[in-house]
Design a protein around this motif. Structure first.
Motif, PDB file in Angstrom:
ATOM      1  N   PHE A 190       0.820  -1.208   0.000  1.00  0.00           N
ATOM      2  CA  PHE A 190       0.000   0.000   0.000  1.00  0.00           C
ATOM      3  C   PHE A 190       0.857   1.262   0.000  1.00  0.00           C
ATOM      4  O   PHE A 190       0.482   2.274  -0.587  1.00  0.00           O
ATOM      5  N   ASN A 191       2.026   1.190   0.664  1.00  0.00           N
ATOM      6  CA  ASN A 191       2.937   2.325   0.629  1.00  0.00           C
ATOM      7  C   ASN A 191       3.451   2.563  -0.785  1.00  0.00           C
ATOM      8  O   ASN A 191       3.549   3.707  -1.247  1.00  0.00           O
ATOM      9  N   ALA A 192       3.753   1.474  -1.496  1.00  0.00           N
ATOM     10  CA  ALA A 192       4.229   1.591  -2.869  1.00  0.00           C
ATOM     11  C   ALA A 192       3.141   2.155  -3.779  1.00  0.00           C
ATOM     12  O   ALA A 192       3.391   3.038  -4.610  1.00  0.00           O
ATOM     13  N   LEU A 193       1.919   1.646  -3.627  1.00  0.00           N
ATOM     14  CA  LEU A 193       0.814   2.137  -4.442  1.00  0.00           C
ATOM     15  C   LEU A 193       0.578   3.631  -4.225  1.00  0.00           C
ATOM     16  O   LEU A 193       0.445   4.401  -5.185  1.00  0.00           O
ATOM     17  N   SER A 194       0.545   4.042  -2.949  1.00  0.00           N
ATOM     18  CA  SER A 194       0.292   5.449  -2.640  1.00  0.00           C
ATOM     19  C   SER A 194       1.447   6.339  -3.084  1.00  0.00           C
ATOM     20  O   SER A 194       1.236   7.463  -3.563  1.00  0.00           O
ATOM     21  N   THR A 195       2.697   5.850  -2.946  1.00  0.00           N
ATOM     22  CA  THR A 195       3.866   6.634  -3.338  1.00  0.00           C
ATOM     23  C   THR A 195       3.906   6.851  -4.845  1.00  0.00           C
ATOM     24  O   THR A 195       4.159   7.971  -5.319  1.00  0.00           O
ATOM     25  N   VAL A 196       3.665   5.788  -5.614  1.00  0.00           N
ATOM     26  CA  VAL A 196       3.651   5.903  -7.070  1.00  0.00           C
ATOM     27  C   VAL A 196       2.539   6.853  -7.503  1.00  0.00           C
ATOM     28  O   VAL A 196       2.737   7.720  -8.366  1.00  0.00           O
ATOM     29  N   PHE A 197       1.380   6.712  -6.894  1.00  0.00           N
ATOM     30  CA  PHE A 197       0.240   7.568  -7.237  1.00  0.00           C
ATOM     31  C   PHE A 197       0.548   9.033  -6.932  1.00  0.00           C
ATOM     32  O   PHE A 197       0.252   9.918  -7.740  1.00  0.00           O
ATOM     33  N   ARG A 198       1.170   9.279  -5.779  1.00  0.00           N
ATOM     34  CA  ARG A 198       1.449  10.648  -5.338  1.00  0.00           C
ATOM     35  C   ARG A 198       2.574  11.281  -6.148  1.00  0.00           C
ATOM     36  O   ARG A 198       2.489  12.447  -6.544  1.00  0.00           O
ATOM     37  N   GLU A 199       3.656  10.552  -6.393  1.00  0.00           N
ATOM     38  CA  GLU A 199       4.844  11.130  -7.031  1.00  0.00           C
ATOM     39  C   GLU A 199       4.815  11.067  -8.551  1.00  0.00           C
ATOM     40  O   GLU A 199       5.446  11.899  -9.212  1.00  0.00           O
TER      41      GLU A 199
ATOM     42  N   GLY B 176       1.747  10.037 -10.448  1.00  0.00           N
ATOM     43  CA  GLY B 176       0.419  10.180 -11.023  1.00  0.00           C
ATOM     44  C   GLY B 176      -0.292   8.848 -11.232  1.00  0.00           C
ATOM     45  O   GLY B 176       0.330   7.791 -11.212  1.00  0.00           O
ATOM     46  N   ALA B 177      -1.593   8.935 -11.446  1.00  0.00           N
ATOM     47  CA  ALA B 177      -2.416   7.730 -11.597  1.00  0.00           C
ATOM     48  C   ALA B 177      -2.021   6.913 -12.823  1.00  0.00           C
ATOM     49  O   ALA B 177      -2.048   5.682 -12.803  1.00  0.00           O
ATOM     50  N   ARG B 178      -1.628   7.590 -13.905  1.00  0.00           N
ATOM     51  CA  ARG B 178      -1.265   6.883 -15.135  1.00  0.00           C
ATOM     52  C   ARG B 178      -0.048   5.991 -14.932  1.00  0.00           C
ATOM     53  O   ARG B 178       0.115   4.977 -15.628  1.00  0.00           O
ATOM     54  N   ALA B 179       0.815   6.351 -13.971  1.00  0.00           N
ATOM     55  CA  ALA B 179       2.020   5.559 -13.717  1.00  0.00           C
ATOM     56  C   ALA B 179       1.680   4.157 -13.234  1.00  0.00           C
ATOM     57  O   ALA B 179       2.471   3.222 -13.406  1.00  0.00           O
ATOM     58  N   LEU B 180       0.515   3.998 -12.624  1.00  0.00           N
ATOM     59  CA  LEU B 180       0.105   2.680 -12.127  1.00  0.00           C
ATOM     60  C   LEU B 180      -0.172   1.711 -13.271  1.00  0.00           C
ATOM     61  O   LEU B 180      -0.298   0.501 -13.046  1.00  0.00           O
ATOM     62  N   TYR B 181      -0.272   2.257 -14.487  1.00  0.00           N
ATOM     63  CA  TYR B 181      -0.531   1.400 -15.645  1.00  0.00           C
ATOM     64  C   TYR B 181       0.589   1.490 -16.686  1.00  0.00           C
ATOM     65  O   TYR B 181       0.365   1.198 -17.858  1.00  0.00           O
TER      66      TYR B 181
ATOM     67  N   ARG C 116       7.599  -4.744 -20.756  1.00  0.00           N
ATOM     68  CA  ARG C 116       6.658  -4.308 -19.731  1.00  0.00           C
ATOM     69  C   ARG C 116       7.380  -3.993 -18.435  1.00  0.00           C
ATOM     70  O   ARG C 116       7.160  -2.961 -17.807  1.00  0.00           O
ATOM     71  N   ARG C 117       8.286  -4.890 -18.023  1.00  0.00           N
ATOM     72  CA  ARG C 117       8.983  -4.705 -16.752  1.00  0.00           C
ATOM     73  C   ARG C 117       9.853  -3.465 -16.791  1.00  0.00           C
ATOM     74  O   ARG C 117       9.925  -2.697 -15.824  1.00  0.00           O
ATOM     75  N   ARG C 118      10.517  -3.208 -17.908  1.00  0.00           N
ATOM     76  CA  ARG C 118      11.382  -2.032 -18.010  1.00  0.00           C
ATOM     77  C   ARG C 118      10.570  -0.739 -18.023  1.00  0.00           C
ATOM     78  O   ARG C 118      10.976   0.260 -17.434  1.00  0.00           O
ATOM     79  N   MET C 119       9.428  -0.771 -18.651  1.00  0.00           N
ATOM     80  CA  MET C 119       8.564   0.404 -18.655  1.00  0.00           C
ATOM     81  C   MET C 119       8.021   0.677 -17.251  1.00  0.00           C
ATOM     82  O   MET C 119       7.853   1.829 -16.856  1.00  0.00           O
ATOM     83  N   GLN C 120       7.763  -0.367 -16.501  1.00  0.00           N
ATOM     84  CA  GLN C 120       7.277  -0.212 -15.131  1.00  0.00           C
ATOM     85  C   GLN C 120       8.317   0.470 -14.243  1.00  0.00           C
ATOM     86  O   GLN C 120       7.968   1.205 -13.325  1.00  0.00           O
ATOM     87  N   MET C 121       9.601   0.205 -14.500  1.00  0.00           N
ATOM     88  CA  MET C 121      10.659   0.788 -13.686  1.00  0.00           C
ATOM     89  C   MET C 121      10.912   2.255 -14.029  1.00  0.00           C
ATOM     90  O   MET C 121      11.480   3.003 -13.244  1.00  0.00           O
ATOM     91  N   GLY C 122      10.506   2.674 -15.238  1.00  0.00           N
ATOM     92  CA  GLY C 122      10.737   4.052 -15.663  1.00  0.00           C
ATOM     93  C   GLY C 122      10.019   5.047 -14.777  1.00  0.00           C
ATOM     94  O   GLY C 122       8.868   4.855 -14.418  1.00  0.00           O
ATOM     95  N   GLY C 123      10.712   6.125 -14.399  1.00  0.00           N
ATOM     96  CA  GLY C 123      10.124   7.156 -13.556  1.00  0.00           C
ATOM     97  C   GLY C 123      10.320   6.924 -12.076  1.00  0.00           C
ATOM     98  O   GLY C 123      10.011   7.779 -11.248  1.00  0.00           O
ATOM     99  N   TRP C 124      10.882   5.756 -11.725  1.00  0.00           N
ATOM    100  CA  TRP C 124      11.126   5.440 -10.319  1.00  0.00           C
ATOM    101  C   TRP C 124      12.434   6.088  -9.897  1.00  0.00           C
ATOM    102  O   TRP C 124      13.480   5.839 -10.471  1.00  0.00           O
ATOM    103  N   LYS C 125      12.394   6.956  -8.908  1.00  0.00           N
ATOM    104  CA  LYS C 125      13.587   7.654  -8.454  1.00  0.00           C
ATOM    105  C   LYS C 125      14.650   6.659  -8.002  1.00  0.00           C
ATOM    106  O   LYS C 125      14.414   5.801  -7.174  1.00  0.00           O
TER     107      LYS C 125
END
Length: 348
Positions: A183-192, A194-199, A268-277
């Motif tokens: 839940f911390n990861a979900l909220s952090t990704v959403f906050r930092e 945006g919602a589109r990052a979850l997909y 898919r996995r590499r795109m998921q990692m993009g934008g992660w500080k």
């Protein structure tokens, strides 16, 4: 002119038809149908949880191989990679991210198996109506279509969980960004981000799930049907296959499906990692860190900087993982449904 008796009979037939639609096939009441649905969902969830936990170390190693920086290689293969994880992170490191994986895969598997049953039943009804043959059965191609529908529905419903599972799996003690849990990861990704990052990576996932899940169901069901009908070496008895034979069918289905769809899983996995500080040190291909503008751009940059072989990074541990995982999932699903007393299997 119709007689009063004919009118009464017609009315009774219409009432019977409406009643059948309300109660379901065989006159089963709605409560019975709901219980059957719940049992099917439970069976699918158990199958997913058991199968993924059994191969959790290989699942984590596969993701680490997919996203590691070619200028800072830590994992050189299946055996070496597992030893390195054990040495640096211990037993818990072998199962890091598995809780998140199960939290994702249990509902994913439940929805996937149930969706396949519903999709295959719907497709079969349309096929029989189109051909006019009430005895017609699903062809391998129609099973592929049903499996693809099930995969898309299940993947889309649980995709944000898959994204954070990948990040938690890749996370190490040295990672600048530390997620404390699902839940911390979900909220952090959403906050930092945006919602589109979850997909992020959703498109290659949709494209990849069509051959992957579609072939899994199609090959498994078609292979089982072939073995039951031909009975080579007396392998089938009374239209039933042994657990070992069903495991072999599941292993064959998983191997074919994952080999075809694997490059899309890497992208898919590499795109998921993009934008992660702080993730650039993990996913960069040229030592500077890369951002992907889309699926095609991710394919282009991966092949440009690392070669075509990079699209199959982690394939070996994934192959070792897929054989038992898919096999265990299919057999567990059917066995749990037997225990719960569900009359219909996926083959039916």
């Amino acid at each position: 002119m119709a007689s009063p008796q004919d009118s009464v009979a017609k009315t009774n037939d219409q009432k019977s038809t409406v009643s059948a639609r309300i109660t379901g096939e065989g006159g089963k009441p709605p409560s019975h149908a709901l219980i059957s649905i719940c049992k099917s969902l439970v069976a699918g969830g158990v199958a997913g949880g058991v199968s993924r936990t059994a191969v959790a170390p290989l699942e984590r190693l596969k993701i680490l191989l997919q996203v590691q920086n070619r200028h800072n290689v830590k994992y050189n293969g299946t055996v070496q990679g597992l030893k390195y994880i054990w040495k640096t992170e211990g037993f818990r490191g072998m199962f890091k991210g598995n809780g998140t994986n199960c939290a994702r895969i249990i509902p994913n598997s439940a929805v996937k198996f149930f969706s396949y049953e519903q999709a295959s039943n719907g497709i079969l009804s349309l096929y029989r109506l189109q051909t006019g043959n009430e005895e017609a059965q699903l062809t391998p191609l129609l099973r592929l279509g049903a499996g693809a529908c099930a995969g898309i529905i299940a993947m889309s419903a649980t995709y944000p969980m898959d994204l954070v599972r990948g990040r938690l799996t890749v996370q190490t003690e040295a990672s600048p960004q530390q997620y404390r849990g699902i839940f911390n990861a979900l909220s952090t990704v959403f906050r930092e981000e945006g919602a589109r990052a979850l997909y992020k990576g959703w498109l290659p996932s949709v494209i990849g799930v069509i051959p992957y899940v579609g072939l899994n169901f199609s090959v498994y069901e078609s292979l089982k049907d072939w073995l039951i009908q031909t009975k080579p070496l007396g392998i089938a008895q009374d239209s039933e296959l042994s657990v070992t034979t069903r495991l072999a069918c599941g292993a064959a289905a998983g191997t074919i499906g994952q080999t075809v769809a694997y490059p899309l899983d890497v992208i898919r996995r590499r795109m998921q990692m993009g934008g992660w500080k702080g993730a650039a040190s993990i996913v960069s291909a040229d030592g500077k860190g890369l951002e992907y503008t889309g699926m095609v751009d991710a394919f282009r940059k991966t092949v440009k900087y690392e070669g075509f072989g990079a699209l199959y990074k982690g394939l070996v541990p994934n192959s070792v993982k897929v054989v038992p995982s898919i096999a265990i999932a299919f057999v567990s699903y059917e066995m749990v449904k037997d225990v719960l007393g569900v009359e219909v299997r996926i083959s039916d």
